[in-house]
Design a protein around this motif. Structure first.
Motif, PDB file in Angstrom:
ATOM      1  N   HIS A  20       9.770  12.492  -6.705  1.00  0.00           N
ATOM      2  CA  HIS A  20      10.440  12.058  -5.475  1.00  0.00           C
ATOM      3  C   HIS A  20      11.888  12.507  -5.451  1.00  0.00           C
ATOM      4  CE1 HIS A  20       7.187   9.817  -3.775  1.00  0.00           C
ATOM      5  NE2 HIS A  20       6.989   9.202  -4.913  1.00  0.00           N
ATOM      6  N   ALA A  49       2.687  10.451   2.567  1.00  0.00           N
ATOM      7  CA  ALA A  49       1.769   9.342   2.304  1.00  0.00           C
ATOM      8  C   ALA A  49       1.816   8.277   3.390  1.00  0.00           C
ATOM      9  CB  ALA A  49       2.091   8.722   0.947  1.00  0.00           C
ATOM     10  N   ARG A  50       2.988   8.080   3.990  1.00  0.00           N
ATOM     11  CA  ARG A  50       3.091   6.995   4.972  1.00  0.00           C
ATOM     12  C   ARG A  50       2.349   7.314   6.277  1.00  0.00           C
ATOM     13  NH1 ARG A  50       9.454   7.993   6.498  1.00  0.00           N
ATOM     14  NH2 ARG A  50       9.149   9.938   7.651  1.00  0.00           N
ATOM     15  N   GLN A  68      11.304   2.035   5.150  1.00  0.00           N
ATOM     16  CA  GLN A  68      10.705   2.474   3.885  1.00  0.00           C
ATOM     17  C   GLN A  68      10.417   1.323   2.927  1.00  0.00           C
ATOM     18  OE1 GLN A  68       9.862   5.686   3.691  1.00  0.00           O
ATOM     19  NE2 GLN A  68      10.825   5.968   5.664  1.00  0.00           N
ATOM     20  N   ASP A  90      12.089  14.951   0.196  1.00  0.00           N
ATOM     21  CA  ASP A  90      11.691  13.554   0.195  1.00  0.00           C
ATOM     22  C   ASP A  90      12.913  12.646   0.311  1.00  0.00           C
ATOM     23  OD1 ASP A  90       9.162  14.465  -0.099  1.00  0.00           O
ATOM     24  OD2 ASP A  90       9.109  14.205  -2.260  1.00  0.00           O
ATOM     25  N   GLN A 114       6.681   1.485  -8.772  1.00  0.00           N
ATOM     26  CA  GLN A 114       7.009   1.527  -7.343  1.00  0.00           C
ATOM     27  C   GLN A 114       8.243   0.684  -7.051  1.00  0.00           C
ATOM     28  OE1 GLN A 114       5.373   3.285  -4.760  1.00  0.00           O
ATOM     29  NE2 GLN A 114       7.246   2.666  -3.721  1.00  0.00           N
ATOM     30  N   ASP A 134      -1.337   6.490  -4.000  1.00  0.00           N
ATOM     31  CA  ASP A 134      -0.162   6.537  -4.867  1.00  0.00           C
ATOM     32  C   ASP A 134       0.015   7.936  -5.449  1.00  0.00           C
ATOM     33  OD1 ASP A 134       0.474   3.914  -4.432  1.00  0.00           O
ATOM     34  OD2 ASP A 134      -0.632   3.171  -6.176  1.00  0.00           O
ATOM     35  N   LYS A 187       1.559  10.013  -2.844  1.00  0.00           N
ATOM     36  CA  LYS A 187       2.965   9.640  -2.720  1.00  0.00           C
ATOM     37  C   LYS A 187       3.782  10.261  -3.844  1.00  0.00           C
ATOM     38  CE  LYS A 187       3.513   5.431  -1.546  1.00  0.00           C
ATOM     39  NZ  LYS A 187       3.568   3.943  -1.610  1.00  0.00           N
ATOM     40  N   ASN A 188       3.238  10.259  -5.068  1.00  0.00           N
ATOM     41  CA  ASN A 188       3.964  10.824  -6.210  1.00  0.00           C
ATOM     42  C   ASN A 188       4.127  12.324  -6.099  1.00  0.00           C
ATOM     43  OD1 ASN A 188       3.884   8.233  -7.178  1.00  0.00           O
ATOM     44  ND2 ASN A 188       2.295   8.620  -8.698  1.00  0.00           N
ATOM     45  N   ILE A 209       6.664  10.449  -0.165  1.00  0.00           N
ATOM     46  CA  ILE A 209       6.380   9.275   0.660  1.00  0.00           C
ATOM     47  C   ILE A 209       6.325   9.635   2.136  1.00  0.00           C
ATOM     48  CG2 ILE A 209       8.798   8.584   0.952  1.00  0.00           C
ATOM     49  CD1 ILE A 209       7.878   5.698   0.562  1.00  0.00           C
TER      50      ILE A 209
END
Length: 737
Positions: A430, A247-248, A599, A435, A692, A236, A239-240, A244
């Motif tokens: 984000h 992170a994915r 997503q 992003d 989230q 997380d 991701k922050n 994302i």
């Protein structure tokens, strides 16, 4: 006469030559350098550029037990570096020697270096800054009525500490860095380059120290370039901070070795998979919680990626390595950028082998993004719209607009949303263009409904969706602007000068249903990390139903029902796999789920309810009703329901007290519980889950809704869309006041 002149010249020239040769035989004298010269030389080694000063100050803040660190930078750090934290502060009696060389609270004897765990230990950072900049410290310790502010230059206080107002912790301002080192200052004139290095540094600290909130911004800017919130998951945090899109495409990796003859360490982190693409390698390495660099380890991993993946892919790497303190020598670099490790070659070989194994065994499939081509009419329309909204650009004198119509109504303009004014939003990072661009590109990857299937039942369902469209709601959906969440269920959106409340659950349920029908037989798959046993999940769902209806608790009956439903689903497994990408193996395990919206991943807490509904609420005899029922069940499962954990905002935080009363009710007069009274782990999980969900609603649901949703007429009357205000009427009301 002619013969004597050369002799005179020869004699005259011989004397100085003899003197020079004599002086050359004497060695130069060794002198003791002035303290000011020594200190400035040392300062130049420790503070190499502005990012070095930021690193030292942030490490001091972390050593002080801070949970919030804020960094403000002006002109790349040359004019101002301000680091504020909420740590334990500095004692008043320690202020006189705070900035002297080799003064520290981290160790007292050389033997302490064998077990050092703090980030600082040399006692040179603050002293070095005072020799090349103007340093001001404001601090307050717990229990004091006021703080103290004091300025330092050349390692000593300029005056006695002055009492002042202060918040908990310490604030250090470093101004006019390298003011007395002209050559170095001239080489650091590119402020944007230095600020980028500072942002990268803070991002790395924020990733590893996920229990600390960080912010970094330019002086005078309203918005931070790095703004992280505390989270219990490193993924997380990635991701922050990094988005994302990074992170994915990451895989978790853990390596350990407890062989004393080779190396003793534990490593955990994340590495990129085959779908990740980048122009350069990003390696975030922490050894014993110390941010360091290891070029040998970086090169070894790059070799693995270049040999395993095509085109020498540049990876993203985050690794946290834990060593016994006595196996690490931290005292080998003035800026503590490097450390020396015992059995370093064995360590690198072990990690390299683990990375290679992970890559080979987890990259069996790759995802390829398609390019989205925007049509010419849409481009012309956008240009025309921009011209209308920005008349000053056209060269034509703009007309006066009535005050009651001066409202932003362009749905593509991000300003005006509530998130634009929230500096501490948990997912504000984000908002970066890169992003959002990746999210929007993925959202636009819809499939042509005509290619879905030749089944007449699917064409009938698509036709019913088209025939039931409400034209007014369709215009609102296509041109609305998301503002923010009103509560757990409703969100606010603006259309022209009107304000609407939208039921997020109903909208997402209908959107998912329509997407299932459109993507019929053309789904991508979500692979579950572990097989999910359907009988056990069905029993869980049946028990939940009994709790809600206060029914009897017959376990044998539930087991029989679960077995029957499992057999029913196993019989339909081939059809579910072919048309809906729901994979159920012969042992009765759920293996895969479909990707309905890019997503977006459904809340796995609702899997038992989904399986029970799939087994009981579908008419398996009639083809059209069967497909419609499965689509509706999937739509309800993928809808953005409120999380199972209660919302910790407001009075909801009372539910996370460790010792709640038996009633469990929340009174209006309840006191706000302290940090020690709360279940911090559960609270962190809840905060992350709710944050989230809010991010998904803003950045996934609403952009997809504008593109794909065809709102049915029922939504105009069932409370899904509720008009709450007209800004023209509000203006008239305020005008009377």
């Amino acid at each position: 006469m002619e013969i004597d002149e050369p002799d005179q010249v020869t004699v005259a020239m011989a004397e100085p030559v003899a003197v020079e040769s004599a002086s050359a035989m004497e060695p130069p004298r060794i002198r003791r350098l002035d303290d000011s010269v020594v200190n400035r030389i040392a300062a130049g080694e420790v503070i190499q550029r502005p990012v070095s000063a930021v690193k030292e100050l942030v490490e001091n803040s972390l050593d002080a037990g801070s949970t919030s660190i804020s960094v403000v930078v002006k002109d790349g750090g040359l004019k101002l570096i301000q680091v504020s934290d909420n740590g334990h502060g500095i004692r008043y009696e320690d202020l006189p020697i705070l900035c002297e060389r080799h003064t520290t609270s981290k160790l007292s004897a050389y033997e302490d270096l064998q077990t050092i765990k703090s980030m600082g230990f040399r006692g040179e950072a603050l002293a070095s800054m005072t020799y090349v900049a103007h340093v001001t410290v404001t601090t307050i310790t717990e229990g004091q009525l006021h703080g103290y502010r004091v300025s330092y230059r050349d390692g000593v206080m300029e005056q006695e500490p002055k009492p002042c107002a202060a918040v908990k912790g310490t604030q250090i301002m470093v101004e006019n860095l390298f003011y007395n080192m002209i050559a170095r200052r001239k080489t650091l004139q590119n402020s944007s380059d230095d600020y980028a290095k500072i942002v990268d540094l803070i991002s790395r600290f924020a990733l590893h120290n996920s229990n600390v909130s960080f912010s970094c911004r330019k002086h005078g800017a309203n918005r931070a370039d790095v703004h992280s919130v505390t989270t219990s998951s490193k993924l997380d945090a990635i991701k922050n901070i990094y988005g994302i899109s990074v992170a994915r495409d990451l895989m978790e990796i853990t390596v350990s070795d407890d062989n004393p003859s080779q190396s003793i360490f534990k490593m955990n982190g994340y590495i990129s998979n085959a779908n990740y693409t980048a122009k350069k390698t990003i390696m975030v390495l922490f050894i014993n919680d110390r941010l360091v660099e290891c070029s040998a380890l970086k090169r070894a991993i790059e070799v693995v990626y270049s040999a395993t993946l095509p085109k020498a892919s540049k990876p993203f790497l985050y690794m946290s390595i834990e060593f016994p303190p006595e196996h690490v020598d931290v005292n080998i670099h003035p800026t503590k950028r490097e450390v020396s490790l015992l059995n370093q070659e064995s360590l690198i070989e072990t990690i390299q082998t683990a990375v290679e194994y992970k890559l080979i065994n987890n990259n069996t499939t790759r995802t390829f993004q398609t390019q989205v081509v925007h049509s010419t009419p849409a481009t012309k329309f956008a240009s025309k719209k921009d011209t209308e909204n920005n008349p000053s650009h056209s060269g034509i004198k703009s007309q006066n607009v009535p005050n009651n119509h001066m409202v932003r109504t362009d749905s593509r303009d991000p300003f005006g949303r509530l998130h634009a004014y929230w500096q501490d939003g948990p997912f504000s990072q984000h908002e970066k263009k890169s992003d959002l661009a990746s999210v929007r590109i993925s959202v636009r990857q819809r499939r042509n409904p005509r290619e879905s299937s030749d089944l007449s039942s699917i064409h009938e369902l698509l036709s019913e969706i088209d025939q039931s469209i409400h034209p007014g709601l369709l215009d609102i959906v296509r041109n609305c602007t998301y503002i923010g969440l009103a509560d757990e269920i409703f969100a606010l959106l603006q259309y022209n000068t009107h304000l609407y409340l939208v039921n997020v659950v109903n909208v997402s349920k209908e959107l998912m249903y329509q997407q299932v029908v459109r993507r019929f037989a053309h789904f991508n798959a979500i692979q579950l990390s572990e097989p999910a046993p359907i009988p056990e999940l069905l029993i869980m769902a049946l028990k939940d139903e009994d709790l809600e209806s206060a029914g009897d608790n017959d376990d044998d009956l539930k087991t029989k029902i679960a077995e029957m439903n499992t057999e029913s689903l196993k019989q339909k497994a081939e059809m579910l796999e072919e048309y809906f990408c729901i994979n159920i193996d012969q042992e009765g395990n759920l293996m895969r789920l479909p990707v309905i919206l890019e997503q977006h991943t459904p809340d796995m807490d609702h899997v038992p309810e989904f399986l029970l509904s799939l087994a009981n609420d579908v008419d398996w005899e009639n083809e059209k009703d069967c497909f419609q029922g499965i689509s509706a069940v999937l739509g309800n499962f993928y809808a953005m329901h409120p999380p199972v954990l209660p919302n910790p905002a407001g009075e909801g935080i009372q539910l996370y007290k460790k010792n709640k009363d038996k009633s469990g009710s929340i009174g209006h007069t309840a006191e706000v519980p302290g940090q020690d009274d709360l279940d911090q782990e559960l609270l962190a999980e809840a905060e992350t889950t709710w944050a989230q969900r809010e991010w998904n609603i803003q950045h996934v649901l609403f952009p997809s809704m504008r593109l794909f949703l065809k709102p049915p007429k029922s939504m105009a009357t069932d409370g899904t869309f509720v008009k709450v205000a007209s800004l023209e009427k509000l203006y008239r009301i305020f005008e009377r006041c």
